[in-house]
Design a protein around this motif. Structure first.
Motif, PDB file in Angstrom:
ATOM      1  N   GLY A 186       0.762  -1.218   0.119  1.00  0.00           N
ATOM      2  CA  GLY A 186       0.073   0.179  -0.076  1.00  0.00           C
ATOM      3  C   GLY A 186       0.741   1.225  -0.078  1.00  0.00           C
ATOM      4  O   GLY A 186       0.215   2.298   0.094  1.00  0.00           O
ATOM      5  N   VAL A 187       2.214   1.114  -0.074  1.00  0.00           N
ATOM      6  CA  VAL A 187       3.052   2.282  -0.051  1.00  0.00           C
ATOM      7  C   VAL A 187       4.031   2.355  -1.245  1.00  0.00           C
ATOM      8  O   VAL A 187       4.974   2.611  -1.466  1.00  0.00           O
ATOM      9  CB  VAL A 187       3.731   2.405   1.207  1.00  0.00           C
ATOM     10  CG1 VAL A 187       3.202   2.753   2.425  1.00  0.00           C
ATOM     11  CG2 VAL A 187       4.635   1.175   1.395  1.00  0.00           C
TER      12      VAL A 187
ATOM     13  N   LEU B 279       5.202   0.504  13.840  1.00  0.00           N
ATOM     14  CA  LEU B 279       5.797  -0.475  12.599  1.00  0.00           C
ATOM     15  C   LEU B 279       6.450   0.127  11.786  1.00  0.00           C
ATOM     16  O   LEU B 279       6.425   1.487  11.462  1.00  0.00           O
ATOM     17  CB  LEU B 279       4.573  -1.162  12.079  1.00  0.00           C
ATOM     18  CG  LEU B 279       3.646  -2.040  13.043  1.00  0.00           C
ATOM     19  CD1 LEU B 279       2.220  -2.505  12.244  1.00  0.00           C
ATOM     20  CD2 LEU B 279       4.256  -3.235  13.748  1.00  0.00           C
ATOM     21  N   VAL B 280       7.539  -0.588  11.289  1.00  0.00           N
ATOM     22  CA  VAL B 280       8.521   0.064  10.451  1.00  0.00           C
ATOM     23  C   VAL B 280       8.805  -0.816   9.116  1.00  0.00           C
ATOM     24  O   VAL B 280       8.955  -1.927   9.279  1.00  0.00           O
ATOM     25  CB  VAL B 280      10.111   0.184  11.438  1.00  0.00           C
ATOM     26  CG1 VAL B 280      11.002   0.881  10.183  1.00  0.00           C
ATOM     27  CG2 VAL B 280       9.718   0.973  12.425  1.00  0.00           C
ATOM     28  N   ILE B 281       8.687   0.053   8.129  1.00  0.00           N
ATOM     29  CA  ILE B 281       9.019  -0.505   6.862  1.00  0.00           C
ATOM     30  C   ILE B 281      10.077   0.251   5.968  1.00  0.00           C
ATOM     31  O   ILE B 281      10.056   1.513   6.446  1.00  0.00           O
ATOM     32  CB  ILE B 281       7.685  -0.792   5.898  1.00  0.00           C
ATOM     33  CG1 ILE B 281       7.120   0.565   5.646  1.00  0.00           C
ATOM     34  CG2 ILE B 281       6.962  -2.080   6.599  1.00  0.00           C
ATOM     35  CD1 ILE B 281       5.820   0.351   4.680  1.00  0.00           C
ATOM     36  N   ASP B 282      10.813  -0.227   5.089  1.00  0.00           N
ATOM     37  CA  ASP B 282      11.450   0.475   4.438  1.00  0.00           C
ATOM     38  C   ASP B 282      10.781   1.348   3.203  1.00  0.00           C
ATOM     39  O   ASP B 282      10.128   0.673   2.446  1.00  0.00           O
ATOM     40  CB  ASP B 282      12.620  -0.360   3.654  1.00  0.00           C
ATOM     41  CG  ASP B 282      13.668   0.376   2.755  1.00  0.00           C
ATOM     42  OD1 ASP B 282      13.656   1.412   2.657  1.00  0.00           O
ATOM     43  OD2 ASP B 282      14.410  -0.350   2.173  1.00  0.00           O
ATOM     44  N   ILE B 283      10.823   2.502   3.005  1.00  0.00           N
ATOM     45  CA  ILE B 283      10.073   3.328   2.352  1.00  0.00           C
ATOM     46  C   ILE B 283      11.048   4.249   1.338  1.00  0.00           C
ATOM     47  O   ILE B 283      10.512   5.257   0.866  1.00  0.00           O
ATOM     48  CB  ILE B 283       8.856   4.423   2.946  1.00  0.00           C
ATOM     49  CG1 ILE B 283       9.628   5.385   3.835  1.00  0.00           C
ATOM     50  CG2 ILE B 283       7.876   3.641   3.765  1.00  0.00           C
ATOM     51  CD1 ILE B 283       8.989   6.414   4.281  1.00  0.00           C
ATOM     52  N   SER B 284      12.253   3.765   1.073  1.00  0.00           N
ATOM     53  CA  SER B 284      13.127   4.315   0.510  1.00  0.00           C
ATOM     54  C   SER B 284      12.709   4.390  -1.102  1.00  0.00           C
ATOM     55  O   SER B 284      12.978   5.793  -1.645  1.00  0.00           O
ATOM     56  CB  SER B 284      14.509   3.491   0.412  1.00  0.00           C
ATOM     57  OG  SER B 284      14.474   2.400  -0.084  1.00  0.00           O
TER      58      SER B 284
ATOM     59  N   GLN C 227      11.016   8.230  -5.519  1.00  0.00           N
ATOM     60  CA  GLN C 227       9.987   9.021  -6.583  1.00  0.00           C
ATOM     61  C   GLN C 227       9.781  10.543  -6.070  1.00  0.00           C
ATOM     62  O   GLN C 227       9.665  11.158  -7.260  1.00  0.00           O
ATOM     63  CB  GLN C 227       8.609   8.230  -6.573  1.00  0.00           C
ATOM     64  CG  GLN C 227       8.543   6.781  -7.016  1.00  0.00           C
ATOM     65  CD  GLN C 227       9.058   6.978  -8.390  1.00  0.00           C
ATOM     66  OE1 GLN C 227       8.345   7.614  -9.084  1.00  0.00           O
ATOM     67  NE2 GLN C 227       9.941   5.976  -8.996  1.00  0.00           N
ATOM     68  N   PHE C 228       9.602  10.348  -4.985  1.00  0.00           N
ATOM     69  CA  PHE C 228       9.746  12.165  -4.533  1.00  0.00           C
ATOM     70  C   PHE C 228      10.861  12.811  -5.163  1.00  0.00           C
ATOM     71  O   PHE C 228      10.665  13.819  -5.713  1.00  0.00           O
ATOM     72  CB  PHE C 228       9.661  12.271  -2.790  1.00  0.00           C
ATOM     73  CG  PHE C 228       8.114  11.883  -2.350  1.00  0.00           C
ATOM     74  CD1 PHE C 228       6.791  11.855  -3.138  1.00  0.00           C
ATOM     75  CD2 PHE C 228       7.860  11.593  -0.963  1.00  0.00           C
ATOM     76  CE1 PHE C 228       5.758  11.290  -2.568  1.00  0.00           C
ATOM     77  CE2 PHE C 228       6.688  11.458  -0.420  1.00  0.00           C
ATOM     78  CZ  PHE C 228       5.548  11.429  -1.495  1.00  0.00           C
TER      79      PHE C 228
ATOM     80  N   GLY D 214      11.213  16.325  -7.682  1.00  0.00           N
ATOM     81  CA  GLY D 214      11.553  17.520  -6.939  1.00  0.00           C
ATOM     82  C   GLY D 214      10.897  17.623  -5.616  1.00  0.00           C
ATOM     83  O   GLY D 214      10.767  18.941  -5.310  1.00  0.00           O
ATOM     84  N   GLU D 215      10.222  16.754  -5.007  1.00  0.00           N
ATOM     85  CA  GLU D 215       9.595  16.896  -3.772  1.00  0.00           C
ATOM     86  C   GLU D 215      10.599  16.615  -2.483  1.00  0.00           C
ATOM     87  O   GLU D 215      11.343  15.705  -2.842  1.00  0.00           O
ATOM     88  CB  GLU D 215       8.485  15.709  -3.790  1.00  0.00           C
ATOM     89  CG  GLU D 215       7.119  15.978  -4.841  1.00  0.00           C
ATOM     90  CD  GLU D 215       6.558  17.360  -4.697  1.00  0.00           C
ATOM     91  OE1 GLU D 215       6.407  17.963  -3.536  1.00  0.00           O
ATOM     92  OE2 GLU D 215       5.910  17.867  -5.619  1.00  0.00           O
TER      93      GLU D 215
END
Length: 93
Positions: free
Chosen positions: A21-22, A50-55, A60-61, A65-66
């Motif tokens: 979902g991310v 809870l921890v997940i890798d969102i690299s 994408q950000f 340029g975000e």
């Protein structure tokens, strides 16, 4: 397996679960003990996050340029707390 998360400065315990979902699916989920977390002016008391890798999200950000994000508030938490997002004013109620 336990590992130390450098930014959280917490020991992570592998939960054996996966999340999606991310922008990805099958991401390994770890738990980290935490007493509280601040969301804006609100201080929340917690036992664990809870921890997940969102690299991949931040890649994408960056390409757009975000600014990168530090974390994602799950829809399960938002549902439980009846959260309301005001996207135009960038506010969470």
């Amino acid at each position: 397996m336990e590992e130390r998360h450098s930014r959280l400065k917490r020991e992570l315990k592998d939960s054996g679960a996966t999340a999606g979902g991310v922008g990805d699916s099958g991401l390994a989920v770890s738990g980290a003990p935490i007493k509280s977390i601040r969301l804006g002016k609100q201080q929340l008391t917690l036992d664990e996050i809870l921890v997940i890798d969102i690299s991949h999200v931040n890649q994408q950000f960056k390409a757009l340029g975000e600014k990168p994000v530090d974390g994602i508030i799950g829809s399960d938490w938002m549902n439980q707390h009846k959260a309301v997002l005001d996207v135009s004013d960038q506010r969470l109620f």
